[in-house]
Design a protein around this motif. Structure first.
Motif, PDB file in Angstrom:
ATOM      1  N   GLY A   1      42.773  41.417  51.904  1.00  0.00           N
ATOM      2  CA  GLY A   1      41.442  41.935  51.612  1.00  0.00           C
ATOM      3  C   GLY A   1      41.385  42.852  50.411  1.00  0.00           C
ATOM      4  O   GLY A   1      40.298  43.187  49.933  1.00  0.00           O
ATOM      5  N   MET A   2      42.548  43.291  49.915  1.00  0.00           N
ATOM      6  CA  MET A   2      42.545  44.199  48.766  1.00  0.00           C
ATOM      7  C   MET A   2      42.487  43.368  47.487  1.00  0.00           C
ATOM      8  O   MET A   2      43.503  43.052  46.876  1.00  0.00           O
ATOM      9  CB  MET A   2      43.792  45.095  48.789  1.00  0.00           C
ATOM     10  N   THR A   3      41.262  42.954  47.105  1.00  0.00           N
ATOM     11  CA  THR A   3      41.134  42.199  45.864  1.00  0.00           C
ATOM     12  C   THR A   3      41.295  43.152  44.694  1.00  0.00           C
ATOM     13  O   THR A   3      41.249  44.377  44.860  1.00  0.00           O
ATOM     14  CB  THR A   3      39.755  41.527  45.777  1.00  0.00           C
ATOM     15  N   LEU A   4      41.483  42.578  43.510  1.00  0.00           N
ATOM     16  CA  LEU A   4      41.687  43.435  42.333  1.00  0.00           C
ATOM     17  C   LEU A   4      40.531  44.414  42.173  1.00  0.00           C
ATOM     18  O   LEU A   4      40.725  45.575  41.825  1.00  0.00           O
ATOM     19  CB  LEU A   4      41.821  42.573  41.071  1.00  0.00           C
ATOM     20  N   MET A   5      39.311  43.941  42.390  1.00  0.00           N
ATOM     21  CA  MET A   5      38.165  44.807  42.155  1.00  0.00           C
ATOM     22  C   MET A   5      37.840  45.691  43.368  1.00  0.00           C
ATOM     23  O   MET A   5      36.805  46.347  43.396  1.00  0.00           O
ATOM     24  CB  MET A   5      36.930  43.972  41.762  1.00  0.00           C
ATOM     25  N   ARG A   6      38.707  45.696  44.353  1.00  0.00           N
ATOM     26  CA  ARG A   6      38.556  46.687  45.417  1.00  0.00           C
ATOM     27  C   ARG A   6      39.573  47.805  45.258  1.00  0.00           C
ATOM     28  O   ARG A   6      39.602  48.731  46.071  1.00  0.00           O
ATOM     29  CB  ARG A   6      38.729  46.031  46.787  1.00  0.00           C
TER      30      ARG A   6
ATOM     31  N   TYR B   1      31.465  50.902  38.474  1.00  0.00           N
ATOM     32  CA  TYR B   1      32.885  50.683  38.764  1.00  0.00           C
ATOM     33  C   TYR B   1      33.489  49.585  37.896  1.00  0.00           C
ATOM     34  O   TYR B   1      34.551  49.751  37.307  1.00  0.00           O
ATOM     35  CB  TYR B   1      33.056  50.335  40.252  1.00  0.00           C
ATOM     36  N   ARG B   2      32.794  48.439  37.801  1.00  0.00           N
ATOM     37  CA  ARG B   2      33.369  47.339  37.027  1.00  0.00           C
ATOM     38  C   ARG B   2      33.536  47.728  35.562  1.00  0.00           C
ATOM     39  O   ARG B   2      34.540  47.406  34.929  1.00  0.00           O
ATOM     40  CB  ARG B   2      32.460  46.102  37.114  1.00  0.00           C
TER      41      ARG B   2
ATOM     42  N   TRP C   1      44.089  51.184  39.083  1.00  0.00           N
ATOM     43  CA  TRP C   1      43.812  50.454  37.838  1.00  0.00           C
ATOM     44  C   TRP C   1      44.391  51.184  36.634  1.00  0.00           C
ATOM     45  O   TRP C   1      45.008  50.576  35.754  1.00  0.00           O
ATOM     46  CB  TRP C   1      42.308  50.245  37.656  1.00  0.00           C
TER      47      TRP C   1
ATOM     48  N   ARG D   1      49.568  43.503  47.335  1.00  0.00           N
ATOM     49  CA  ARG D   1      48.346  44.093  47.894  1.00  0.00           C
ATOM     50  C   ARG D   1      48.101  43.508  49.293  1.00  0.00           C
ATOM     51  O   ARG D   1      48.388  42.348  49.549  1.00  0.00           O
ATOM     52  CB  ARG D   1      47.147  43.796  46.990  1.00  0.00           C
TER      53      ARG D   1
ATOM     54  N   TYR E   1      38.293  45.847  53.963  1.00  0.00           N
ATOM     55  CA  TYR E   1      37.025  45.132  54.088  1.00  0.00           C
ATOM     56  C   TYR E   1      36.028  45.499  53.013  1.00  0.00           C
ATOM     57  O   TYR E   1      34.955  44.917  52.946  1.00  0.00           O
ATOM     58  CB  TYR E   1      36.388  45.433  55.458  1.00  0.00           C
ATOM     59  N   ARG E   2      36.333  46.511  52.204  1.00  0.00           N
ATOM     60  CA  ARG E   2      35.311  46.964  51.256  1.00  0.00           C
ATOM     61  C   ARG E   2      35.980  47.669  50.098  1.00  0.00           C
ATOM     62  O   ARG E   2      37.190  47.895  50.119  1.00  0.00           O
ATOM     63  CB  ARG E   2      34.328  47.887  51.963  1.00  0.00           C
ATOM     64  N   TRP E   3      35.182  48.066  49.091  1.00  0.00           N
ATOM     65  CA  TRP E   3      35.748  48.788  47.971  1.00  0.00           C
ATOM     66  C   TRP E   3      36.031  50.229  48.374  1.00  0.00           C
ATOM     67  O   TRP E   3      35.772  50.623  49.509  1.00  0.00           O
ATOM     68  CB  TRP E   3      34.832  48.699  46.746  1.00  0.00           C
TER      69      TRP E   3
ATOM     70  N   LEU F   1      50.396  43.375  41.496  1.00  0.00           N
ATOM     71  CA  LEU F   1      50.057  41.953  41.413  1.00  0.00           C
ATOM     72  C   LEU F   1      50.376  41.227  42.706  1.00  0.00           C
ATOM     73  O   LEU F   1      49.678  40.301  43.099  1.00  0.00           O
ATOM     74  CB  LEU F   1      50.843  41.296  40.268  1.00  0.00           C
TER      75      LEU F   1
ATOM     76  N   TRP G   1      36.947  47.647  33.387  1.00  0.00           N
ATOM     77  CA  TRP G   1      37.046  46.908  32.123  1.00  0.00           C
ATOM     78  C   TRP G   1      37.345  47.866  30.977  1.00  0.00           C
ATOM     79  O   TRP G   1      38.088  47.521  30.051  1.00  0.00           O
ATOM     80  CB  TRP G   1      35.754  46.161  31.845  1.00  0.00           C
TER      81      TRP G   1
END
Lengths: 581, 211
Positions: free
Chosen positions: A196-201, A300-301, A207, A193, A550-552, A190, A305
């Motif tokens: 640039g490391m968002t949750l969805m990256r 991925y999403r 996860w 990170r 910068y990316r997933w 939480l 989920w």
């Protein structure tokens, strides 16, 4: 809470000076991860030997004098408890969680390194207390891994003198250890990170471990409370779980306690526990499949989920372990329905793994073999779970070998295959060496085919009505001679699989010293842990500055890119990147 | 970005775009996140104890006919005195917070010390309560309601002891000359933890006296 935190690189890291500070009382998440893993594997070996002894007795009854009925019950109990709690939970969260989370989210360490270190030492204490129960008068408890009262603490159950006390104490210590670790894993994800490391990256591995840690933090208190209350029943004479009961001809002082209450508490922990083990495996296998099929993980999403939804739903299904304990039929209906609903997000994950493989550039490396092996065993074990989730099918199959076959396939073998895959996958990063490919492939094939030889026939034994936890079947009219023959063959298969694991240990140990030097990124993986400046990563992981993301984590085989993977740290621009997924 | 936005991000479509500012500047401290997570765990723990309490209370044992064997405990004045002391302890933390916020070192120090001493007094009071009950024959093993009383007060006291460990470290830092700014986060978190344990205690108290 006042512990020093390493949330960013402003604060100098805790730099140990001595060998002991570096490798024993270490606060480095990588060292703690290895300590956790080695301890878990060591105690897991004990449980593996116990399973071998059980198989010897079942396959060849009346042959081994040193296996008496009470010993057999002790093997059953300790094998189950060690494998579920002390091996799988500790290895997946304490081991992989510790190693991977900071590296995969771009942190220097866990946010509370001192608490993290304490977590390991409490875990080791829990293991030692458990091991001590082998050496006390009466031996370890033989109450079955579910520890159901009242029989658990009654005279007549092996280990009722000291074994059960040590077991309950050890579990309580384990929960404290896990809470300290889990608090770190959740807070690190939480809070720590990198830019640039968002949750969805985050990679699916993180996860899975993240959601499993949250579940563990919420579910283990139930085990803790149950253990403390049972300890009080055993030592102080309270009647939380113990009804008025006569044992060995004399009336005990208990009255009015509720054994069912224990079952509710135990399974409120016990069912989420299945997913505490499964979700990290789901996450890790997603990454293995994506990397070794050179393809982004399909959906991925949806995968993320599904992990979250499975985690949430798994708190509403616990009583499906209690259909035969007696319950209101409406409860049975509710729990059967919620159990079957979990199959939906789980099936989504399975389809997505298969669709990731579909037209992928599949490299049949050893990690990939184990990932594909997992797909087989998990689908198999999951489908037999649909049988058992229905009350009317569960009632006749309950307490038979069908259940043994089911849960070993789905939560024993499946996570273990992922763990093997993960060890082979990350070994080059952890040690800087490569393992022997031929030995590893033999290990895979013997293990994969072997577990089918062991657990597939168990489903048939269960349908015949062969009961679980029985020391010997004896001359039972409804059990045909073929069942005895099947038992012999299962035992032989189990011993072969056992021997194959020794190849694994030999390979890992030999390669540590003699294996060829590994490339820093031998699989061409895009996620952050492969982009460290040093291999194995140094103290603080990232050198002077933290990486920027910068990316997933799944840019594989991107059309127009100059390589077939684009690391998360590579800024956009240059070769074309955009593609509709 | 809100949580829903974060969880619906199509991360594969946006390479390079950096929706977050430098996380070191925009995030709450690790200790404060960790404490909130810990609140969740403790809530679960006491929630489960409450569930067990209610289930055990409703268990009808055969040997007692159609009624439960549950016997209520008396509510001695000490129960209320202890609760008042715990409330005062929380208020003392608030005073310490105010001291840290406006930079009044004396108020901060007095608040912190008072909060901890009051918490110790609360624990001593709880032990006295145990002794009182035991002297009157309310042993843990005598009835499930007594067992639960000792279990709940014991678990709650252990959590407060954990808080007192942090309190002890804070006091020693203040004695070593730490200024208000240096301990402000710790004091804020301690205050939050104390208030949380007070809420837990009040809920548990309600459970104990209502049954």
């Amino acid at each position: 809470m006042a512990t020093a935190t390493i949330a960013d690189d402003l604060r100098p890291l805790h730099h140990p000076k001595s060998w002991i500070g570096k490798y024993v009382w270490s606060q480095d998440h990588k060292v703690i991860a290895i300590q956790y893993s080695l301890t878990a594997i060591a105690i897991g070996l004990v449980a593996l030997v116990l399973s071998g002894l059980m198989r010897l007795q079942l396959g060849f009854p009346d042959t081994f004098d040193f296996i008496q009925p009470e010993n057999y019950l002790q093997y059953v109990t300790m094998h189950g408890m060690i494998m579920v709690v002390y091996l799988l939970t500790a290895l997946l969260l304490g081991g992989f969680g510790n190693y991977l989370i900071p590296l995969m989210v771009g942190a220097r360490d866990m946010v509370f390194p001192f608490v993290n270190m304490l977590s390991y030492w409490f875990y080791l204490l829990a293991v030692l207390v458990l091991v001590a129960s082998f050496f006390v008068p009466g031996g370890p408890t033989g109450a079955g891994w579910t520890l159901y009262p009242p029989q658990t603490i009654l005279e007549g159950t092996p280990g009722h003198q000291y074994g059960i006390i040590l077991m309950l104490a050890s579990l309580a210590i384990f929960v404290v250890a896990f809470t300290m670790g889990g608090l770190n894993y959740v807070t690190t994800v939480l809070q720590a990170r990198t830019k640039g490391m968002t949750l969805m990256r985050m990679p699916c591995s993180v996860w899975g471990i993240f959601v499993a840690s949250i579940m563990g933090l919420l579910a283990f208190p139930a085990l803790f409370v149950a253990c403390i209350m049972m300890l009080l029943d055993r030592l102080v004479g309270t009647s939380f779980f113990m009804p008025a009961i006569a044992s060995m001809g004399k009336e005990l002082g208990y009255e009015g306690g509720s054994p069912i209450l224990f079952q509710h508490l135990f399974w409120f922990f016990g069912h989420p526990e299945v997913y505490i083990v499964a979700l990290p495996a789901f996450g890790i296998v997603s990454d293995l499949i994506a990397v070794h099929a050179r393809k982004n993980i399909f959906g991925y999403r949806m995968m993320v989920w599904a992990i979250v939804i499975i985690g949430a739903l798994s708190f509403f299904v616990w009583a499906h372990h209690m259909y035969v304990s007696g319950m209101n039929p409406y409860f049975g209906f509710f729990f059967a329905t919620s159990t079957l609903i979990i199959a939906i997000p789980t099936a989504i994950k399975v389809y997505n793994w298969l669709l990731t493989l579909w037209r992928g550039d599949i490299h049949l490396t050893v990690p990939m073999l184990f990932a594909i092996g997992f797909l087989f065993t998990f689908i198999h074990g999951g489908l037999s779970g649909l049988f058992l989730g229905n009350v009317s099918v569960d009632v006749p199959l309950s307490d038979t070998f069908f259940v043994i076959g089911h849960f070993h396939m789905v939560m024993g073998v499946s996570p273990i295959l992922v763990i093997f895959g993960a060890i082979y996958h990350w070994y080059p990063k952890i040690t800087g060496r490569m393992w022997n490919d031929a030995l590893a492939k033999i290990h895979f094939w013997v293990t994969f085919l072997g577990v089918y030889a062991i657990f597939l026939p168990m489903h048939y034994l269960g349908m015949l009505g062969v009961p679980r936890r029985y020391f010997a079947l004896g001359e039972t009219a409804f059990i045909p001679p073929s069942a005895h023959l099947a038992n012999e063959w299962i035992t032989i298969a189990a011993l072969i699989v056992f021997a194959a694991q020794m190849l694994f240990f030999w390979n890992m140990t030999w390669s540590l010293f003699r294996g060829p030097r590994a490339d820093p990124n031998p699989w061409g993986a895009a996620s952050l842990e492969w982009q460290t400046p040093d291999t194995p990563p140094g103290h603080g992981n990232w050198g002077p500055t933290l990486p920027t993301v910068y990316r997933w984590a799944y840019d594989y085989s991107v059309p127009g890119a100059d390589r077939d993977f684009t690391p998360q740290t590579q800024p956009p621009g240059g070769a074309g990147r955009y593609h509709a997924t | 970005m809100n949580l829903f936005g974060r969880l619906t991000e199509k991360s594969w479509e946006t390479p390079g775009a950096d929706p977050t500012a430098d996380p070191a500047l925009s995030r709450p401290s690790a200790a404060s996140v960790g404490l909130r997570v810990f609140f969740g765990i403790v809530t679960m723990l006491f929630g489960l104890v409450t569930m067990a309490y209610v289930m055990r209370m409703g268990t009808v044992a055969m040997e007692h006919g159609p009624v439960s064997d549950w016997r209520p405990m008396p509510d001695p004045p000490l129960l209320w005195i202890n609760s008042a002391i715990l409330i005062l302890s929380g208020l003392a933390w608030e005073a310490a917070r105010a001291g840290a916020r406006i930079g009044r070192g004396l108020l901060l120090f007095a608040g912190v010390v008072a909060a901890g001493l009051l918490a110790l007094l609360f624990l001593a009071g709880q032990l006295a309560l145990w002794a009182q009950y035991a002297a009157r024959g309310y042993y843990a093993a005598a009835n499930p309601s007594y067992s639960f009383f000792y279990l709940i007060t014991g678990l709650h006291g252990l959590h407060l002891l954990g808080g007192l460990y942090v309190w002890g470290r804070t006091v020693s830092r203040l004695l070593a000359g730490a200024d208000a700014g240096a301990v402000r986060v710790t004091v804020d978190l301690c205050a939050a933890y104390w208030h949380f344990l007070l809420v837990i205690w009040l809920v548990m108290l309600g459970l104990l006296i209502s049954t």
